[in-house]
Design an enzyme around this catalytic site. Sequence first.
Site, PDB file in Angstrom:
ATOM      1  N   HIS A 193     -47.472   8.745   8.787  1.00  0.00           N
ATOM      2  CA  HIS A 193     -48.843   9.276   8.049  1.00  0.00           C
ATOM      3  C   HIS A 193     -49.801   9.566   9.141  1.00  0.00           C
ATOM      4  O   HIS A 193     -50.875  10.040   8.838  1.00  0.00           O
ATOM      5  CB  HIS A 193     -49.364   8.194   7.162  1.00  0.00           C
ATOM      6  CG  HIS A 193     -50.280   8.330   5.950  1.00  0.00           C
ATOM      7  ND1 HIS A 193     -51.065   9.615   6.074  1.00  0.00           N
ATOM      8  CD2 HIS A 193     -50.138   7.948   4.711  1.00  0.00           C
ATOM      9  CE1 HIS A 193     -51.639   9.771   5.050  1.00  0.00           C
ATOM     10  NE2 HIS A 193     -51.094   8.687   4.188  1.00  0.00           N
ATOM     11  N   ASP A 209     -39.681  25.653  -4.238  1.00  0.00           N
ATOM     12  CA  ASP A 209     -38.301  26.243  -4.814  1.00  0.00           C
ATOM     13  C   ASP A 209     -37.616  27.011  -3.469  1.00  0.00           C
ATOM     14  O   ASP A 209     -38.025  27.903  -2.882  1.00  0.00           O
ATOM     15  CB  ASP A 209     -38.389  27.295  -5.810  1.00  0.00           C
ATOM     16  CG  ASP A 209     -37.500  27.858  -6.450  1.00  0.00           C
ATOM     17  OD1 ASP A 209     -36.289  27.564  -5.896  1.00  0.00           O
ATOM     18  OD2 ASP A 209     -37.848  29.010  -7.133  1.00  0.00           O
TER      19      ASP A 209
END
Length: 472
Positions: free
Chosen positions: A176, A411
């Site tokens: 992070h 995708d």
Amino acid sequence: MAISPESSMKLLEDASHVSPPPSSVPTTTLPLTFSDRIFLGFPGSWMQYLFFYYFQYPTSHFMETTLPKLKASLSLTLQHFFPFAGNLVFPPLPQMPYILYTEGDSVSFIVYESSEDFNHFIGDHARHAQDFQPLFPKSPPEVESKSSGCTQKPNMAIQVAVFPDVGISIGVGFSHVLGDGRTDAHFMKSWAAIHKSQGDLTCFTNCFPTFDRDLVNDPSGRASGLFMKNERVFQGSSSTSSVFFNNVRVTCKIKRSQVELLKSWVKKTCMEVYGSEPIRMSTFVVTCAYTWVCLTKLQQIGTHQNPSPDDFDAVSYFHFPVDCRGHLKLPETYFGNCVLLRMTAAKKSELLGENGILVAATVIGREIMEFQEQPFKDAETSWAKVVEIIKMIKDSIFVTSSPKFGVYTSDFGWGRPKKIEFGNIASFGSVSSFSISENSEEEGGVEFGIALPPHESDSFNTIFHRGLLKLS
């Protein structure tokens, strides 16, 4: 009953490494900004995501045909997201850590085959968190250099699991300290687009990440010292891994029509109670308000069978991240952390009342409006307040991610993800966290990933869905 995932995982390819194309990225050092340094030593600073896709081919097809393409497209993506392939360097104090990429740095890439039920993982029902643990990539170990006195830690790891003839999961783990949820969503959508286009980088036009650090530094330097202190607060603290392990995960979805019903109810009730329209009404505000109330009701059931007046006077805190890119005139493609954590609160008695959703929506909306008017007011102390509240074990609810990230558009050429699981959510005692994303089934809705103790999942589902039915 939990499954036994460890025994069902067959290692197909141990940690291979994927680098940017040779000589495509020069040696580069990036300083950590004020927003990056917040996450040094912060619990849950190793972020994890799982993307599940239908992939109705045998394992041999994946290994021979798909895996080489995945690695090739990842290499091209890392050329532009090179910090993920690099290391976080910790020099001797008082020097500050920094990000370093050098030629040959890479991302570890592990492939397993799983004999478990793919549909179990992509369901919305309660699933044991321990079932998911083998699918998430583990945080790579630190490496210490005796000559320089520096410690280096890889910034990213990827792990793929093949469910033969049914599907695959792509697990992504990253520090992070490098970036926030928008940064990771940008990376995943870019990797998916490059893979789907078979390496055609024209799909990437105008979407390259930018690394301008100047506008997100802490000019006073005071916050830097504050968060170095916070780093030490968490060193040696007890691990929360057992908490994640013992939770169950449920997915709760709010349809677009239900979002509109929530907005209408809040607006109507606000006019009746306050004689004015809501301060701010958005999908994020009303759906988070609704979930906050549902979790507060669950906490009340679980911790106080016979609540006293003092229990109802207790305060519940709600924490949510806000993206500062727009306020700093940075593009959405900025690579790094550019978030602040905002906090609001309300009495439990008000949240549990008949207008509890309105109360929650009002205080969340007010906090967002105040942020928009003075985005960096109290920025130096906002995270310190969170630390204090956690240490005092106050009732707190945290939300992570955002429906605006569009994670379900990642995708790779196999269609949209069937499910995305956020690793860094858990519930323990009076503290709960949940993820929010766009609804995987329809535009305009939202999807919550919630982790709960096993005995509370049925109660929460009842509270959540019964409340939505009352609106219709």
